[in-house]
Design an enzyme around this catalytic site. Structure first.
Site, PDB file in Angstrom:
ATOM      1  N   SER A  88      -4.241 -12.100 -14.346  1.00 29.24           N
ATOM      2  CA  SER A  88      -3.088 -12.977 -14.086  1.00 29.24           C
ATOM      3  C   SER A  88      -2.424 -12.602 -12.756  1.00 29.24           C
ATOM      4  CB  SER A  88      -2.075 -12.936 -15.238  1.00 29.24           C
ATOM      5  OG  SER A  88      -1.356 -11.732 -15.236  1.00 29.24           O
ATOM      6  N   ASN A  89      -2.382 -11.310 -12.441  1.00 28.86           N
ATOM      7  CA  ASN A  89      -1.801 -10.915 -11.149  1.00 28.86           C
ATOM      8  C   ASN A  89      -2.685 -11.347  -9.989  1.00 28.86           C
ATOM      9  OD1 ASN A  89       0.781  -9.248 -11.346  1.00 28.86           O
ATOM     10  ND2 ASN A  89      -0.474  -8.460 -13.033  1.00 28.86           N
ATOM     11  N   LEU A 148      -9.552  -0.780 -13.713  1.00 27.21           N
ATOM     12  CA  LEU A 148      -9.534   0.391 -14.578  1.00 27.21           C
ATOM     13  C   LEU A 148     -10.506   1.504 -14.199  1.00 27.21           C
ATOM     14  CD1 LEU A 148      -8.994  -1.484 -17.959  1.00 27.21           C
ATOM     15  CD2 LEU A 148      -7.304  -0.591 -16.343  1.00 27.21           C
ATOM     16  N   HIS A 172       1.308  -0.898 -11.357  1.00 26.73           N
ATOM     17  CA  HIS A 172       1.273  -0.198 -12.647  1.00 26.73           C
ATOM     18  C   HIS A 172       2.429  -0.702 -13.512  1.00 26.73           C
ATOM     19  CE1 HIS A 172       0.119   2.940 -15.420  1.00 26.73           C
ATOM     20  NE2 HIS A 172       1.417   3.101 -15.639  1.00 26.73           N
ATOM     21  N   GLU A 215       6.009  -8.500 -12.598  1.00 27.49           N
ATOM     22  CA  GLU A 215       4.835  -8.384 -11.723  1.00 27.49           C
ATOM     23  C   GLU A 215       4.615  -9.679 -10.948  1.00 27.49           C
ATOM     24  OE1 GLU A 215       2.132  -5.041 -13.951  1.00 27.49           O
ATOM     25  OE2 GLU A 215       1.739  -7.112 -14.511  1.00 27.49           O
TER      26      GLU A 215
HETATM   27  C1  GAR Z   1      -1.028  -5.437 -15.350  1.00 29.14           C
HETATM   28  O1  GAR Z   1       0.093  -5.311 -16.185  1.00 29.14           O
HETATM   29  C2  GAR Z   1      -1.154  -4.216 -14.466  1.00 29.14           C
HETATM   30  O2  GAR Z   1       0.089  -3.670 -14.103  1.00 29.14           O
HETATM   31  C3  GAR Z   1      -1.875  -3.273 -15.405  1.00 29.14           C
HETATM   32  O3  GAR Z   1      -2.848  -4.072 -16.027  1.00 29.14           O
HETATM   33  C4  GAR Z   1      -2.313  -5.391 -16.189  1.00 29.14           C
HETATM   34  C5  GAR Z   1      -3.349  -6.361 -15.698  1.00 29.14           C
HETATM   35  O4  GAR Z   1      -2.968  -7.654 -16.048  1.00 29.14           O
HETATM   36  N1  GAR Z   1      -2.454  -2.176 -14.704  1.00 29.14           N
HETATM   37  C6  GAR Z   1      -2.590  -0.969 -15.263  1.00 29.14           C
HETATM   38  O5  GAR Z   1      -2.253  -0.715 -16.402  1.00 29.14           O
HETATM   39  C7  GAR Z   1      -3.199   0.087 -14.325  1.00 29.14           C
HETATM   40  N2  GAR Z   1      -3.001   1.385 -14.845  1.00 29.14           N
HETATM   41  P1  GAR Z   1      -3.669  -8.903 -15.378  1.00 29.14           P
HETATM   42  O6  GAR Z   1      -5.181  -8.694 -15.528  1.00 29.14           O
HETATM   43  O7  GAR Z   1      -3.193 -10.077 -16.166  1.00 29.14           O
HETATM   44  O8  GAR Z   1      -3.245  -8.949 -13.940  1.00 29.14           O
END
Ligand code: GAR
Length: 193
Positions: free
Chosen positions: A15-16, A87, A106, A176
């Protein structure tokens, strides 16, 4: 000024990544050059491809191979990298190749709830278990250690006793999506000192 060419590394829903791609779709400053994922079935790959962004799948071995990553980025003219729900650990020679040009997002107020194994819902569950009254997001430079690079910006949100890990996740995601693109736009377009 040449546009910054940004690669987004992501392992999941993305999503980000998609929010950042949309934000910069008509930008004069930053262009999303590619999305890299170590998971061939990741939703982010399909979503990015449907927006016309180049996608790149790598094996876990390739993700640990700095020369491979550097060559892949160089071949696409990439000069900056965003880790958005990525990850795998970034190899140190890759970090050194892009000094102050790799940013991670994060989902907690680091140094709280960071480090190996702390990602996604695990973070929000830990925040809930600790009865925190607030949480937030950290946007930081990437170094050789998980979640330990210098902090660029943090944004906070309050938590009530009614909140669940899921509602905390939703509040964090809202932060975010609201703040990450503007922070990238500022910090990746500022000349290195
Ligand atoms: C986000 O909340 C990001 O901050 C987190 O994973 C999610 C990904 O969401 N990142 C971590 O936890 C890194 N340690 P998304 O795939 O919907 O962007």
């Amino acid at each position: 000024m040449n546009k910054v060419r940004l690669a987004i590394f992501a392992s999941g829903a993305g999503s980000n990544a998609i929010n950042v791609i949309n934000f910069f779709s008509n930008s004069q400053t930053i262009e999303v050059a590619a999305v890299f994922s170590n998971k061939k079935e990741a939703q982010v790959l399909t979503s990015a491809a449907s927006l016309g962004v180049t996608t790149f799948v790598m094996s876990n071995e390739q993700a640990e191979d700095a020369s491979f990553l550097i060559q892949a980025c160089d071949s696409l003219g990439v000069d900056s990298i965003l880790l958005a729900g990525y990850l795998r650990k970034i190899p140190s020679a890759f970090v050194q190749h892009f000094p102050k040009r790799i940013i991670n997002i994060h989902p907690s107020l680091l140094p709280k709830y960071g480090g190996k194994g702390m990602y996604g819902m695990k973070v929000h569950e830990a925040v809930k278990s600790a009865n925190e009254s607030e949480t937030g997001i950290s946007i930081h430079w990437v170094n050789e250690h998980f979640d330990e690079g210098g902090i660029i910006a943090q944004f906070h949100t309050a938590i009530s006793t009614q909140d669940t890990p899921e509602s905390i996740a939703a509040k964090v995601q809202k932060l975010e999506h609201a703040f990450l693109p503007a922070v990238l736009n500022h910090y990746l377009t500022t000349p290195l000192s």
